[in-house]
Design a protein around this motif. Structure first.
Motif, PDB file in Angstrom:
ATOM      1  N   LYS A  39       0.884  -1.245   0.018  1.00  0.00           N
ATOM      2  CA  LYS A  39       0.016  -0.010  -0.125  1.00  0.00           C
ATOM      3  C   LYS A  39       0.782   1.260  -0.146  1.00  0.00           C
ATOM      4  O   LYS A  39       0.343   2.249  -0.099  1.00  0.00           O
ATOM      5  N   SER A  40       2.130   1.196   0.096  1.00  0.00           N
ATOM      6  CA  SER A  40       3.019   2.489   0.241  1.00  0.00           C
ATOM      7  C   SER A  40       3.445   2.840  -1.031  1.00  0.00           C
ATOM      8  O   SER A  40       3.013   2.208  -2.293  1.00  0.00           O
ATOM      9  N   GLY A  41       3.871   4.143  -1.078  1.00  0.00           N
ATOM     10  CA  GLY A  41       4.321   4.814  -2.335  1.00  0.00           C
ATOM     11  C   GLY A  41       5.679   3.952  -3.011  1.00  0.00           C
ATOM     12  O   GLY A  41       5.786   2.785  -2.570  1.00  0.00           O
ATOM     13  N   HIS A  42       6.086   4.559  -4.144  1.00  0.00           N
ATOM     14  CA  HIS A  42       6.950   3.836  -4.833  1.00  0.00           C
ATOM     15  C   HIS A  42       8.446   3.974  -4.259  1.00  0.00           C
ATOM     16  O   HIS A  42       9.394   3.033  -4.860  1.00  0.00           O
ATOM     17  N   SER A  43       8.767   5.136  -3.716  1.00  0.00           N
ATOM     18  CA  SER A  43      10.193   5.031  -3.431  1.00  0.00           C
ATOM     19  C   SER A  43      10.579   3.974  -2.306  1.00  0.00           C
ATOM     20  O   SER A  43       9.830   3.854  -1.312  1.00  0.00           O
ATOM     21  N   THR A  44      11.757   3.657  -2.624  1.00  0.00           N
ATOM     22  CA  THR A  44      12.478   2.755  -1.514  1.00  0.00           C
ATOM     23  C   THR A  44      12.481   3.209  -0.331  1.00  0.00           C
ATOM     24  O   THR A  44      12.130   2.367   0.765  1.00  0.00           O
ATOM     25  N   PRO A  45      13.292   4.276  -0.011  1.00  0.00           N
ATOM     26  CA  PRO A  45      13.159   5.040   1.347  1.00  0.00           C
ATOM     27  C   PRO A  45      11.804   5.082   2.170  1.00  0.00           C
ATOM     28  O   PRO A  45      11.788   4.566   3.074  1.00  0.00           O
ATOM     29  N   GLU A  46      10.899   5.330   1.231  1.00  0.00           N
ATOM     30  CA  GLU A  46       9.600   5.521   1.911  1.00  0.00           C
ATOM     31  C   GLU A  46       9.130   4.029   2.439  1.00  0.00           C
ATOM     32  O   GLU A  46       8.707   3.720   3.478  1.00  0.00           O
TER      33      GLU A  46
ATOM     34  N   TYR B 175      12.377  -7.451   3.482  1.00  0.00           N
ATOM     35  CA  TYR B 175      13.031  -6.216   3.302  1.00  0.00           C
ATOM     36  C   TYR B 175      14.357  -6.265   2.582  1.00  0.00           C
ATOM     37  O   TYR B 175      14.836  -5.344   1.911  1.00  0.00           O
ATOM     38  N   ARG B 176      15.011  -7.555   2.468  1.00  0.00           N
ATOM     39  CA  ARG B 176      15.990  -7.816   1.617  1.00  0.00           C
ATOM     40  C   ARG B 176      15.579  -7.695   0.155  1.00  0.00           C
ATOM     41  O   ARG B 176      16.251  -6.765  -0.786  1.00  0.00           O
ATOM     42  N   ASP B 177      14.395  -7.985  -0.244  1.00  0.00           N
ATOM     43  CA  ASP B 177      13.779  -7.845  -1.638  1.00  0.00           C
ATOM     44  C   ASP B 177      13.634  -6.174  -1.692  1.00  0.00           C
ATOM     45  O   ASP B 177      13.918  -5.764  -2.972  1.00  0.00           O
ATOM     46  N   VAL B 178      13.231  -5.176  -0.752  1.00  0.00           N
ATOM     47  CA  VAL B 178      12.825  -4.117  -1.132  1.00  0.00           C
ATOM     48  C   VAL B 178      14.245  -3.345  -1.444  1.00  0.00           C
ATOM     49  O   VAL B 178      14.281  -2.783  -2.126  1.00  0.00           O
ATOM     50  N   ILE B 179      15.211  -3.889  -0.816  1.00  0.00           N
ATOM     51  CA  ILE B 179      16.809  -3.121  -0.796  1.00  0.00           C
ATOM     52  C   ILE B 179      17.147  -3.692  -1.908  1.00  0.00           C
ATOM     53  O   ILE B 179      17.617  -2.657  -2.699  1.00  0.00           O
ATOM     54  N   HIS B 180      16.999  -4.832  -2.293  1.00  0.00           N
ATOM     55  CA  HIS B 180      17.643  -5.199  -3.615  1.00  0.00           C
ATOM     56  C   HIS B 180      16.995  -4.298  -4.842  1.00  0.00           C
ATOM     57  O   HIS B 180      17.591  -3.965  -5.872  1.00  0.00           O
ATOM     58  N   THR B 181      15.556  -4.322  -4.801  1.00  0.00           N
ATOM     59  CA  THR B 181      14.989  -3.511  -5.948  1.00  0.00           C
ATOM     60  C   THR B 181      15.332  -2.074  -5.880  1.00  0.00           C
ATOM     61  O   THR B 181      15.608  -1.379  -7.002  1.00  0.00           O
ATOM     62  N   GLY B 182      15.596  -1.427  -4.717  1.00  0.00           N
ATOM     63  CA  GLY B 182      15.945  -0.075  -4.542  1.00  0.00           C
ATOM     64  C   GLY B 182      17.372  -0.029  -5.144  1.00  0.00           C
ATOM     65  O   GLY B 182      17.603   1.032  -5.484  1.00  0.00           O
TER      66      GLY B 182
ATOM     67  N   GLU C 148      18.269   3.694  -5.980  1.00  0.00           N
ATOM     68  CA  GLU C 148      17.778   4.568  -4.644  1.00  0.00           C
ATOM     69  C   GLU C 148      18.537   4.189  -3.693  1.00  0.00           C
ATOM     70  O   GLU C 148      18.373   5.012  -2.702  1.00  0.00           O
ATOM     71  N   ILE C 149      19.402   3.028  -3.724  1.00  0.00           N
ATOM     72  CA  ILE C 149      20.286   2.602  -2.311  1.00  0.00           C
ATOM     73  C   ILE C 149      21.560   2.434  -2.765  1.00  0.00           C
ATOM     74  O   ILE C 149      21.684   1.809  -3.794  1.00  0.00           O
ATOM     75  N   GLY C 150      22.213   2.858  -1.985  1.00  0.00           N
ATOM     76  CA  GLY C 150      23.989   2.669  -2.372  1.00  0.00           C
ATOM     77  C   GLY C 150      24.144   1.037  -2.587  1.00  0.00           C
ATOM     78  O   GLY C 150      23.287   0.271  -2.345  1.00  0.00           O
TER      79      GLY C 150
END
Lengths: 207, 207
Positions: B85-92, B139-146, B151-153
């Motif tokens: 349900k959240s927005g598209h940005s990874t930090p968000e 969260y690993r997948d979120v980070i990987h996608t980011g 969006e993520i180092g």
DNA sequence: ACCTGAACACCGTTCAAGT
DNA sequence: ACCTGAACACCGTTCAAGT
């Protein structure tokens, strides 16, 4: 040495039962966990009857509270000693503190869990809760000093210390619970993972 | 509905005792903690004799293991739903995940503690341990996608997920244990503190 | 196949009595 | 003032017996 202590094997009065119970209890708690912590066993280890502890502690919970307080005091002492012996750079001090925190956790996993079981914060006059604040102050002061030296980014040092503590505590818990293997495996791996984590956070504080 | 269920009040066979024990047990564990978790009380709540649970669980520990597994599954479901349900940005997304993790902790403090009590990682074939890995993967997948979106180092997403998890778990533990007040007090304060912490870490990941 | 009730060992806590 | 031993309530677990 008192007469009681000299005829210690058969002495009716133990002499220092309170401390003997704390030591025996700390051993059981650290190695076996709360689930297997039973007062009769602790009394047995201290060489007294199962009713004797009630002369020194209100109940089982009070003994555990006192052991938890000792845990915070030991942790504070270890962290302070490591800072003392470390180099002058603030990032280095913070890494050393974090590693020592994690090592303490590895050596006293059950004790650390009990230190954060909610019992210390039941009320804020609790001695264990007050002892926990002394631990907090240690890295807060390092951060504050680091800010004055321009080694750490700005921000409320109390809040930054809270963030740092969260990271350190999470690392400790996840490592002793085998949740971040294989990234933190073995002494070397743990050290590398902790350094990496703390460095990352400190970098973020500069931004 | 079976004949057993229709005459439920006096039915000799419960019908779904296993689930009834899990639900009653989860309630006791979440609200009162392991110390006050006793099998006879859980059996009473489920309306059966104290010996009945042994038909479905080897012992008290096995029931708790099963409840802990449910805890990881519920947590995974909640985190996944929030990301959805959240927005598209990874930090968000990461902030939303961290906040949900902390809210879960606030609603189930004792359950979360038990989820990290060492029981899930006793052996890696443990169902609770496997369930915990599903949480990790989220969260690993979120980070990987980011990372793929820039969006993520850079860095091993598994290791970065471990660092993030440490921070989130530490925040959760310290907040429920009242150790980071007044920086994280009230719903607003908690949200602000969690956002601040996660943002700081993410900033550090860019460096 | 699932559940009950009695039974056993063991723990937390209390208290009268011992030193 | 400090410790012991008996006693009580209660829990985890087992098992023969009930449905």
């Amino acid at each position: 040495m008192s007469a009681d202590r000299q005829q210690n094997r058969k002495a009716y009065h133990h002499g220092d039962l309170k401390n003997a119970l704390l030591q025996a209890g700390k051993e059981v708690l650290s190695l076996e966990g709360v689930n297997r912590f039973d007062l009769r066993k602790v009394a047995r280890k201290a060489g007294v009857s199962h009713a004797a502890p009630y002369r020194h502690f209100a109940d089982k919970e009070a003994l555990i509270d006192a052991i938890v307080k000792l845990g915070f005091e030991e942790l504070a002492g270890r962290l302070a000693a490591k800072i003392e012996k470390s180099g002058h750079s603030t990032p280095e001090k913070l890494k050393v503190v974090a590693l020592e925190y994690v090592l303490f956790a590895g050596q006293n996993p059950w004790l650390l869990r009990e230190m954060f079981s909610g019992r210390s914060s039941r009320n804020r006059n609790n001695e264990a809760y007050i002892a926990s604040k002394a631990v907090y102050r240690i890295y807060r002061d390092v951060i504050h000093t680091g800010q004055e030296a321009g080694e750490i980014g700005s921000g409320d040092p109390n809040a930054l210390a809270g963030v740092l503590w969260s990271l350190m505590h999470g690392l400790a818990m996840l490592i002793i619970d085998d949740q971040v293997t294989p990234y933190a495996e073995g002494k070397r791996g743990v050290e590398r993972f902790v350094n990496y984590s703390v460095s990352t956070l400190i970098d973020g504080m500069k931004g």
